[in-house]
Design a protein around this motif. Structure first.
Motif, mmCIF file in Angstrom:
data_model
loop_
_atom_site.group_PDB
_atom_site.id
_atom_site.type_symbol
_atom_site.label_atom_id
_atom_site.label_comp_id
_atom_site.label_asym_id
_atom_site.label_seq_id
_atom_site.Cartn_x
_atom_site.Cartn_y
_atom_site.Cartn_z
ATOM 1 N N TRP A 28 -5.068 0.665 -12.120
ATOM 2 C CA TRP A 28 -4.482 0.637 -10.778
ATOM 3 C C TRP A 28 -5.593 0.610 -9.756
ATOM 4 N N SER A 54 0.406 5.626 -0.088
ATOM 5 C CA SER A 54 -0.612 6.636 0.167
ATOM 6 C C SER A 54 0.009 8.017 0.262
ATOM 7 N N CYS A 59 -8.570 -3.350 -6.513
ATOM 8 C CA CYS A 59 -9.581 -2.324 -6.336
ATOM 9 C C CYS A 59 -10.762 -2.934 -5.620
ATOM 10 N N ALA A 83 -2.793 -4.663 -9.668
ATOM 11 C CA ALA A 83 -3.380 -3.674 -8.778
ATOM 12 C C ALA A 83 -4.724 -4.187 -8.302
ATOM 13 N N SER A 141 0.825 -1.200 0.000
ATOM 14 C CA SER A 141 0.000 0.000 0.000
ATOM 15 C C SER A 141 0.865 1.257 0.000
ATOM 16 N N GLY A 194 -6.988 1.242 -5.636
ATOM 17 C CA GLY A 194 -6.839 2.201 -4.568
ATOM 18 C C GLY A 194 -8.022 3.138 -4.548
ATOM 19 N N GLY A 252 -10.612 3.025 -7.157
ATOM 20 C CA GLY A 252 -9.997 2.465 -8.357
ATOM 21 C C GLY A 252 -10.090 3.372 -9.550
ATOM 22 N N ALA A 256 -4.819 10.104 -1.634
ATOM 23 C CA ALA A 256 -4.816 9.067 -2.669
ATOM 24 C C ALA A 256 -4.116 7.835 -2.120
ATOM 25 N N SER A 257 -4.569 6.667 -2.533
ATOM 26 C CA SER A 257 -3.947 5.418 -2.105
ATOM 27 C C SER A 257 -3.813 4.479 -3.307
ATOM 28 N N TYR A 258 -2.846 3.586 -3.226
ATOM 29 C CA TYR A 258 -2.576 2.613 -4.286
ATOM 30 C C TYR A 258 -2.291 1.272 -3.624
ATOM 31 N N ASP A 259 -3.019 0.242 -4.031
ATOM 32 C CA ASP A 259 -2.850 -1.101 -3.472
ATOM 33 C C ASP A 259 -2.376 -2.051 -4.562
ATOM 34 N N TYR A 260 -1.356 -2.833 -4.239
ATOM 35 C CA TYR A 260 -0.727 -3.702 -5.241
ATOM 36 C C TYR A 260 -0.520 -5.085 -4.647
#
Length: 213
Positions: free
Chosen positions: A151, A99, A142, A140, A97, A153, A182, A129-133
């Motif tokens: 991506w 952010s 969502c 990615a 994660s 997040g 997402g 903003a956040s991004y999950d991988y």
């Protein structure tokens, strides 16, 4: 630990929500949150371990201001995992994660009473903003209700206005914001908070009521 009762128009089942944070001076934070459905007894759990960094210089302390939050840009990196009771967790439940979060002071009013500074109202804008991988599948992630995207997040922007001592024993906060999970369809919302109560509504008619215990 923070606990609250939660009821929404979508599931129409009372939930007991809980959240706790463990923070260290080094910027490391462990957050645990969950929701227990009081009808089905299912429990949803989520844990996140992050390292946060603040960008820029901390503003000097001003004794004439009652409330001075840290408005520097906050960047975070860590891992998080979530699961539902009764289901075996796998590597797919562990996500990397990233952010970012920025707060901006818009307006404030304050009163002076017997050499004390009391905050009367405060308006703040927040963007995050956040991004999950997924490290195993290299994809990615969502929200389950969202279609596949480039991506995962969430983008979230909101502005809130708090009125302290709205009455002798009542504080009120009004919030308007928009979430884009997402980078999908943005969902505007409005929230009214009064002491322990809060009501969140969406333009499509969905609502949610919460009571902090």
């Amino acid at each position: 630990m923070e606990t609250a009762l939660n009821l929404g128009s979508r599931e129409r089942q009372l939930g007991l929500c809980f959240k706790n944070k463990f923070q260290h001076d080094s910027g490391v934070e462990l957050k645990v949150r969950g929701k227990l459905n009081t009808v089905t007894a299912n429990c949803e759990l989520q844990g996140a371990l992050n390292k946060f960094l603040r960008m820029g210089k901390l503003a000097f302390f001003d004794p004439s201001e009652a409330y001075q939050p840290d408005t520097r840009l906050r960047l975070g990196m860590g891992v998080k995992a979530s699961g539902v009771g009764g289901r075996t967790m796998s590597a797919d439940d562990v996500l990397l994660s990233l952010s970012a979060k920025k707060k901006v002071k818009v307006q404030r009013t304050q009163d002076y009473l017997k050499n004390r500074v009391l905050l009367r109202s405060y308006t703040q804008a927040t963007a995050q903003a956040s991004y999950d991988y997924n490290l195993r599948t290299e994809k990615a992630m969502c929200a389950p209700s969202m279609p596949a995207v480039q991506w995962g997040g969430e983008l979230h922007a909101r502005i809130s206005h708090a009125i302290f001592r709205f009455t002798n024993d009542q504080d009120v906060r009004l919030t308007a914001g928009v979430r884009a999970p997402g980078v999908g369809v943005a969902r505007p919302y409005a929230r009214l908070q009064e002491n322990c109560w809060s009501l969140t509504v969406h333009p499509d008619g969905e609502w949610r009521v919460a009571y902090d215990l």
